[in-house]
Write a protein that holds these residues in place. Sequence first.
Motif, PDB file in Angstrom:
ATOM      1  N   CYS A  10     -10.527  60.111  52.256  1.00 40.21           N
ATOM      2  CA  CYS A  10     -11.750  59.840  51.479  1.00 40.21           C
ATOM      3  C   CYS A  10     -12.718  61.013  51.544  1.00 40.21           C
ATOM      4  CB  CYS A  10     -12.431  58.574  51.993  1.00 40.21           C
ATOM      5  SG  CYS A  10     -11.515  57.065  51.669  1.00 40.21           S
ATOM      6  N   ARG A  13     -11.406  63.714  49.284  1.00 44.78           N
ATOM      7  CA  ARG A  13     -11.560  63.295  47.887  1.00 44.78           C
ATOM      8  C   ARG A  13     -13.009  63.415  47.429  1.00 44.78           C
ATOM      9  NH1 ARG A  13      -7.335  61.953  44.291  1.00 44.78           N
ATOM     10  NH2 ARG A  13      -5.514  61.714  45.592  1.00 44.78           N
ATOM     11  N   ARG A  14     -13.935  63.203  48.334  1.00 45.27           N
ATOM     12  CA  ARG A  14     -15.363  63.330  48.014  1.00 45.27           C
ATOM     13  C   ARG A  14     -15.829  64.791  48.024  1.00 45.27           C
ATOM     14  NH1 ARG A  14     -16.145  59.019  45.402  1.00 45.27           N
ATOM     15  NH2 ARG A  14     -16.670  57.137  46.544  1.00 45.27           N
ATOM     16  N   VAL A  56     -17.932  54.240  50.159  1.00 44.75           N
ATOM     17  CA  VAL A  56     -16.658  53.529  50.101  1.00 44.75           C
ATOM     18  C   VAL A  56     -16.815  52.216  50.868  1.00 44.75           C
ATOM     19  CG1 VAL A  56     -14.232  53.590  50.814  1.00 44.75           C
ATOM     20  CG2 VAL A  56     -15.332  55.670  50.002  1.00 44.75           C
ATOM     21  N   SER A  85      -4.592  53.664  42.395  1.00 48.23           N
ATOM     22  CA  SER A  85      -5.842  53.286  41.735  1.00 48.23           C
ATOM     23  C   SER A  85      -7.046  53.554  42.628  1.00 48.23           C
ATOM     24  CB  SER A  85      -5.812  51.804  41.352  1.00 48.23           C
ATOM     25  OG  SER A  85      -4.804  51.555  40.413  1.00 48.23           O
ATOM     26  N   THR A  86      -6.897  53.258  43.898  1.00 45.95           N
ATOM     27  CA  THR A  86      -7.977  53.488  44.851  1.00 45.95           C
ATOM     28  C   THR A  86      -8.305  54.972  44.952  1.00 45.95           C
ATOM     29  OG1 THR A  86      -7.341  51.539  46.109  1.00 45.95           O
ATOM     30  CG2 THR A  86      -8.693  53.163  47.247  1.00 45.95           C
ATOM     31  N   VAL A  88      -7.755  57.300  42.738  1.00 48.47           N
ATOM     32  CA  VAL A  88      -8.365  57.756  41.488  1.00 48.47           C
ATOM     33  C   VAL A  88      -9.867  57.466  41.521  1.00 48.47           C
ATOM     34  CG1 VAL A  88      -8.518  57.308  38.998  1.00 48.47           C
ATOM     35  CG2 VAL A  88      -6.293  57.663  40.069  1.00 48.47           C
ATOM     36  N   LEU A  89     -10.244  56.279  41.971  1.00 53.55           N
ATOM     37  CA  LEU A  89     -11.659  55.935  42.071  1.00 53.55           C
ATOM     38  C   LEU A  89     -12.398  56.858  43.031  1.00 53.55           C
ATOM     39  CD1 LEU A  89     -11.502  52.048  42.179  1.00 53.55           C
ATOM     40  CD2 LEU A  89     -12.421  53.454  40.334  1.00 53.55           C
ATOM     41  N   LEU A  90     -11.729  57.255  44.083  1.00 53.92           N
ATOM     42  CA  LEU A  90     -12.361  58.124  45.074  1.00 53.92           C
ATOM     43  C   LEU A  90     -12.469  59.572  44.612  1.00 53.92           C
ATOM     44  CD1 LEU A  90     -10.743  56.766  48.325  1.00 53.92           C
ATOM     45  CD2 LEU A  90     -13.107  56.495  47.588  1.00 53.92           C
ATOM     46  N   SER A  91     -11.777  59.920  43.550  1.00 53.40           N
ATOM     47  CA  SER A  91     -11.828  61.296  43.056  1.00 53.40           C
ATOM     48  C   SER A  91     -13.129  61.605  42.343  1.00 53.40           C
ATOM     49  CB  SER A  91     -10.643  61.563  42.120  1.00 53.40           C
ATOM     50  OG  SER A  91      -9.439  61.479  42.834  1.00 53.40           O
ATOM     51  N   ALA A  92     -13.788  60.574  41.841  1.00 56.57           N
ATOM     52  CA  ALA A  92     -15.073  60.782  41.163  1.00 56.57           C
ATOM     53  C   ALA A  92     -16.160  61.014  42.196  1.00 56.57           C
ATOM     54  CB  ALA A  92     -15.414  59.570  40.311  1.00 56.57           C
ATOM     55  N   GLN A  97     -20.315  57.271  40.384  1.00 60.87           N
ATOM     56  CA  GLN A  97     -19.899  55.875  40.474  1.00 60.87           C
ATOM     57  C   GLN A  97     -21.087  54.937  40.464  1.00 60.87           C
ATOM     58  OE1 GLN A  97     -17.304  55.354  43.805  1.00 60.87           O
ATOM     59  NE2 GLN A  97     -15.637  56.407  42.792  1.00 60.87           N
TER      60      GLN A  97
END
Length: 99
Positions: A10, A13-14, A56, A85-86, A88-92, A97
């Motif tokens: 995470c 990814r952030r 998160v 999917s999780t 992908v959401l963390l890539s933004a 968000q």
Amino acid sequence: MDIGNAIKTCRIRRGYSQTKLAELAECSVSYLSLIEHNQRDITLSTLQKICHALHVPIGILLFLGTSHDEFGEMSKELEAELAKSTLVLLSAPANEQNN
């Protein structure tokens, strides 16, 4: 359970360095590093601070830290899709968000 790897995933990814996350979570870089390498157990209060800093939910972090054998009867395909999917959401970026 590999919560350390989930935190590291995470964090990366952030786009946060260990220094940045440690600062935001109000812990030392060395302690965060030990957590990420599963060399220290994490307290619930520190986990909450890290989750808040990463934007998160704890449940997502726990899901990402779950090992394959802990999923039990869940199909490998569903497990992979949920993880994908999780991530992908963390890539933004976290601020995107919230909008």
